[in-house]
Design an enzyme around this catalytic site. Structure first.
Site, short mmCIF file in Angstrom:
data_model
loop_
_atom_site.label_atom_id
_atom_site.label_comp_id
_atom_site.label_asym_id
_atom_site.label_seq_id
_atom_site.Cartn_x
_atom_site.Cartn_y
_atom_site.Cartn_z
N LEU A 103 0.84 -1.21 0.00
CA LEU A 103 0.00 0.00 0.00
C LEU A 103 0.87 1.25 0.00
CD1 LEU A 103 -2.98 -0.89 2.38
CD2 LEU A 103 -2.82 -1.13 -0.11
N ASP B 40 5.64 -5.87 2.47
CA ASP B 40 6.63 -5.46 1.47
C ASP B 40 7.25 -6.71 0.86
OD1 ASP B 40 9.00 -4.49 0.22
OD2 ASP B 40 9.01 -2.76 1.58
N ALA C 285 4.06 -6.09 -8.09
CA ALA C 285 4.46 -5.01 -7.18
C ALA C 285 5.68 -4.27 -7.70
CB ALA C 285 4.75 -5.58 -5.78
N THR D 217 8.12 -4.96 -18.51
CA THR D 217 7.55 -3.88 -19.33
C THR D 217 8.31 -3.72 -20.65
OG1 THR D 217 7.37 -1.46 -19.44
CG2 THR D 217 9.00 -2.32 -17.92
N ASP D 218 7.63 -3.16 -21.63
CA ASP D 218 8.30 -2.89 -22.92
C ASP D 218 9.39 -1.82 -22.77
OD1 ASP D 218 6.62 -0.69 -22.49
OD2 ASP D 218 5.95 -0.56 -24.58
N GLU D 219 9.34 -1.06 -21.65
CA GLU D 219 10.29 0.04 -21.50
C GLU D 219 11.72 -0.46 -21.32
OE1 GLU D 219 8.90 3.43 -19.28
OE2 GLU D 219 6.81 2.89 -19.63
N LYS E 87 13.39 -1.90 -13.76
CA LYS E 87 12.59 -3.04 -14.23
C LYS E 87 13.48 -4.03 -14.98
CE LYS E 87 8.72 -3.79 -14.15
NZ LYS E 87 7.89 -4.56 -13.16
N VAL F 234 1.47 18.65 -21.74
CA VAL F 234 1.96 17.80 -22.83
C VAL F 234 3.47 17.99 -22.89
CG1 VAL F 234 1.88 17.36 -25.32
CG2 VAL F 234 -0.20 18.07 -24.11
N ASP G 127 10.03 19.07 -21.91
CA ASP G 127 10.03 17.62 -22.12
C ASP G 127 10.66 16.89 -20.92
OD1 ASP G 127 9.52 15.28 -23.37
OD2 ASP G 127 10.81 15.64 -25.11
N PRO H 184 13.26 14.52 -19.26
CA PRO H 184 14.63 14.17 -19.66
C PRO H 184 14.71 12.69 -20.06
CG PRO H 184 14.56 14.98 -17.37
CD PRO H 184 13.16 14.95 -17.85
N GLY H 185 15.43 12.40 -21.12
CA GLY H 185 15.61 11.00 -21.56
C GLY H 185 14.32 10.37 -22.10
P1 NAD Z 1 0.71 0.72 -9.79
O1 NAD Z 1 1.71 1.76 -9.41
O2 NAD Z 1 -0.69 1.13 -10.07
O3 NAD Z 1 0.65 -0.41 -8.67
C1 NAD Z 1 1.80 -0.90 -8.01
C2 NAD Z 1 1.34 -1.66 -6.77
O4 NAD Z 1 2.50 -2.24 -6.15
C3 NAD Z 1 0.69 -0.76 -5.71
O5 NAD Z 1 -0.49 -1.36 -5.21
C4 NAD Z 1 1.76 -0.65 -4.62
O6 NAD Z 1 1.21 -0.45 -3.32
C5 NAD Z 1 2.44 -2.00 -4.74
N1 NAD Z 1 3.82 -2.00 -4.23
C6 NAD Z 1 4.81 -1.09 -4.52
N2 NAD Z 1 5.93 -1.42 -3.86
C7 NAD Z 1 5.67 -2.55 -3.15
C8 NAD Z 1 6.44 -3.39 -2.31
N3 NAD Z 1 7.72 -3.10 -2.03
N4 NAD Z 1 5.86 -4.48 -1.77
C9 NAD Z 1 4.56 -4.77 -2.03
N5 NAD Z 1 3.78 -4.01 -2.81
C10 NAD Z 1 4.32 -2.91 -3.38
O7 NAD Z 1 1.37 -0.01 -11.05
P2 NAD Z 1 0.69 -0.73 -12.31
O8 NAD Z 1 0.56 0.26 -13.41
O9 NAD Z 1 -0.49 -1.51 -11.86
O10 NAD Z 1 1.88 -1.73 -12.73
C11 NAD Z 1 1.92 -3.05 -12.21
C12 NAD Z 1 3.09 -3.78 -12.84
O11 NAD Z 1 2.96 -3.81 -14.26
C13 NAD Z 1 4.44 -3.14 -12.55
O12 NAD Z 1 5.39 -4.15 -12.33
C14 NAD Z 1 4.76 -2.38 -13.83
O13 NAD Z 1 6.15 -2.23 -14.02
C15 NAD Z 1 4.15 -3.30 -14.87
N6 NAD Z 1 3.74 -2.67 -16.13
C16 NAD Z 1 2.92 -1.57 -16.11
C17 NAD Z 1 2.50 -1.02 -17.31
C18 NAD Z 1 1.56 0.15 -17.33
O14 NAD Z 1 1.26 0.67 -18.41
N7 NAD Z 1 1.04 0.61 -16.21
C19 NAD Z 1 2.93 -1.57 -18.53
C20 NAD Z 1 3.77 -2.70 -18.51
C21 NAD Z 1 4.15 -3.25 -17.30
P1 TYD Z 2 3.08 7.81 -18.68
O1 TYD Z 2 1.63 7.57 -18.49
O2 TYD Z 2 3.87 8.44 -17.58
O3 TYD Z 2 3.70 6.41 -19.13
P2 TYD Z 2 5.21 6.07 -19.67
O4 TYD Z 2 6.08 7.24 -19.46
O5 TYD Z 2 5.56 4.93 -18.80
O6 TYD Z 2 5.03 5.73 -21.11
O7 TYD Z 2 3.28 8.74 -19.97
C1 TYD Z 2 2.76 8.35 -21.24
C2 TYD Z 2 3.26 9.36 -22.25
O8 TYD Z 2 2.67 10.63 -21.96
C3 TYD Z 2 4.76 9.58 -22.19
O9 TYD Z 2 5.24 9.80 -23.51
C4 TYD Z 2 4.91 10.84 -21.37
C5 TYD Z 2 3.67 11.61 -21.71
N1 TYD Z 2 3.14 12.49 -20.64
C6 TYD Z 2 2.84 13.82 -20.93
O10 TYD Z 2 3.00 14.32 -22.07
N2 TYD Z 2 2.34 14.61 -19.91
C7 TYD Z 2 2.15 14.12 -18.64
O11 TYD Z 2 1.71 14.87 -17.75
C8 TYD Z 2 2.48 12.75 -18.37
C9 TYD Z 2 2.31 12.16 -16.99
C10 TYD Z 2 2.97 11.97 -19.41
#
Ligand code: NAD
Ligand code: TYD
Length: 349
Positions: free
Chosen positions: A35, A59, A81, A124-126, A153, A205, A271, A273-274
């Site tokens: 949480l 945790d 998590a 993740t794709d990142e 990641k 943006v 923008d 960074p990176g």
């Molecule tokens: P989120 O931030 O919404 O949720 C993360 C959850 O992990 C939260 O409930 C948080 O309380 C819990 N958490 C964080 N640290 C913890 C710890 N040390 N121990 C136990 N619980 C912990 O994230 P999300 O967007 O739901 O992403 C979930 C997973 O999917 C992540 O591993 C993320 O890298 C991966 N992912 C996300 C996306 C995306 O677009 N959101 C895309 C690809 C992969």
């Molecule tokens: P985000 O949802 O943070 O996902 P990720 O960076 O993991 O792809 O951002 C999605 C895209 O939107 C990313 O190119 C950054 C851009 N972005 C903005 O332009 N403005 C914002 O306020 C945020 C949070 C993201």
């Protein structure tokens, strides 16, 4: 299956728990979540009375707690998590290394000791970095993370690979593109836009707004994870992309049209960074081996997301209020859902 899900109080984890309990009536889930600011038990309120579900606050880096939980016996772990927001990782990367690398190491080591038969690492794709124009990354593409988040990641992802190579640990790695849908914390681009625009606030943006993301409906990702869990080959990696490559600016304009808000809300800001210019995945392997195909078109999914955020203003208010975690921790303690009770509860089929 009896599953341990980590990070199930977050965006994708909570959608996954709902998906599994709806699709697999015989499954049970224990949700281990610390949480943090992005974990929210209100998200899973409707699950609280489901006897197949239990919550344990903790945790993934707490070795003794993780060991105790695993001693209850699980068929598989699905590990969500993580610290997940790129902008936060730029401000301070410590929690990212702590959870995404060291926490993942702790969880995986404990899972190996406990003899877990299946472990899905949600990567993740990142981790591939920015995709050059015209190219899609396959599972064989080299990892080249550019943000501190992506690097952390990649650390967990490579730890999983090494665990398979060294110990034959039964891990499956998934790498998905940008998710959107219900219950996403409103710091990420789409829910940030929806919640700010609803209040008539400007939408930041980054840069020229021409960065491309491949947006996937969160339930399509959950279906992919379910398929990887049940059909994936140990030691393999699966990409999940949706083929919805849209520049951020186009997403923003589309959402403003759906909301009936003016484009004057768009505010071009400095923008990130990176900042990765483009993410794009080749998901042919997941189609071929897992029989997985994303089903929800982007326009349909965005419409549903707009409706969901409009209809769930209470949830948004709740996560935006600073007191919500303290409130849930208190609720949690009041119900006296002890670890042992939670495990017995979640273990029931
Ligand atoms: P989120 O931030 O919404 O949720 C993360 C959850 O992990 C939260 O409930 C948080 O309380 C819990 N958490 C964080 N640290 C913890 C710890 N040390 N121990 C136990 N619980 C912990 O994230 P999300 O967007 O739901 O992403 C979930 C997973 O999917 C992540 O591993 C993320 O890298 C991966 N992912 C996300 C996306 C995306 O677009 N959101 C895309 C690809 C992969
Ligand atoms: P985000 O949802 O943070 O996902 P990720 O960076 O993991 O792809 O951002 C999605 C895209 O939107 C990313 O190119 C950054 C851009 N972005 C903005 O332009 N403005 C914002 O306020 C945020 C949070 C993201």
């Amino acid at each position: 299956m009896k599953l341990l899900v980590t990070g199930g109080a977050g965006f994708i984890g909570s959608n996954f728990i709902r998906y599994i309990l709806a699709c697999h009536r015989g499954d049970s889930i224990v949700n281990l979540d610390k949480l943090t600011y992005s974990g929210n038990l209100q998200t899973l309120r409707d699950m609280e009375n489901d006897r197949r579900y239990a919550f344990v606050r903790g945790d993934i880096g707490d070795r003794s707690k993780v060991r105790k939980i695993l001693a209850a016996g699980f068929d598989a772990i699905v590990h969500f998590a993580a610290e997940t927001h790129v902008d936060r990782s730029i401000l301070n990367g410590s929690a990212f290394i702590q959870t995404n690398v060291l926490g993942t190491q702790c969880l995986m080591d404990a899972a190996r000791e406990a003899g877990i038969k299946r472990f899905v690492l949600v990567s993740t794709d990142e981790v591939y970095g920015s995709a050059p124009a015209g190219k899609k990354f396959t599972e064989e593409s080299p990892l080249a993370p550019n943000s501190p988040y992506a690097a952390s990641k990649a650390g967990g992802d490579l730890w999983a690979r090494a665990h398979f190579r060294t110990f034959r640990f039964p891990v499956i790695i998934t790498r998905c593109t940008n998710n959107y849908g219900p219950y996403q914390y409103p710091e990420k681009f789409i829910p940030l836009m929806l919640t700010r625009a609803a209040k008539g606030q400007s939408i930041p943006v980054y840069g020229d707004g021409m960065q491309v993301r491949d947006w996937i409906w969160v339930k399509d990702h959950c279906a992919g994870l379910d398929a990887a869990l049940r059909k994936g080959r140990e030691g393999e990696t699966y990409n999940f992309g949706a083929g919805n490559e849209w520049p951020n600016l186009e997403i923003a304009r589309h959402l403003l049209r759906l909301l009936g808000k003016p484009e004057s809300l768009l505010e071009f800001v400095q923008d990130r960074p990176g900042h990765d210019r483009r993410y794009a995945l080749d998901s042919e392997k997941a189609h071929r081996e897992l029989g997985w195909t994303p089903e929800t078109g982007l326009e349909e999914g965005l419409k549903q997301t707009v409706d969901w955020y409009a209809q769930n203003a209470d949830w948004v208010r709740h996560v935006e209020s600073r007191g919500y975690r303290a409130y849930y921790r208190k609720q949690y303690d009041r119900r006296d859902l002890t670890l042992a009770k939670a495990l017995a509860h979640g273990g029931r089929k």
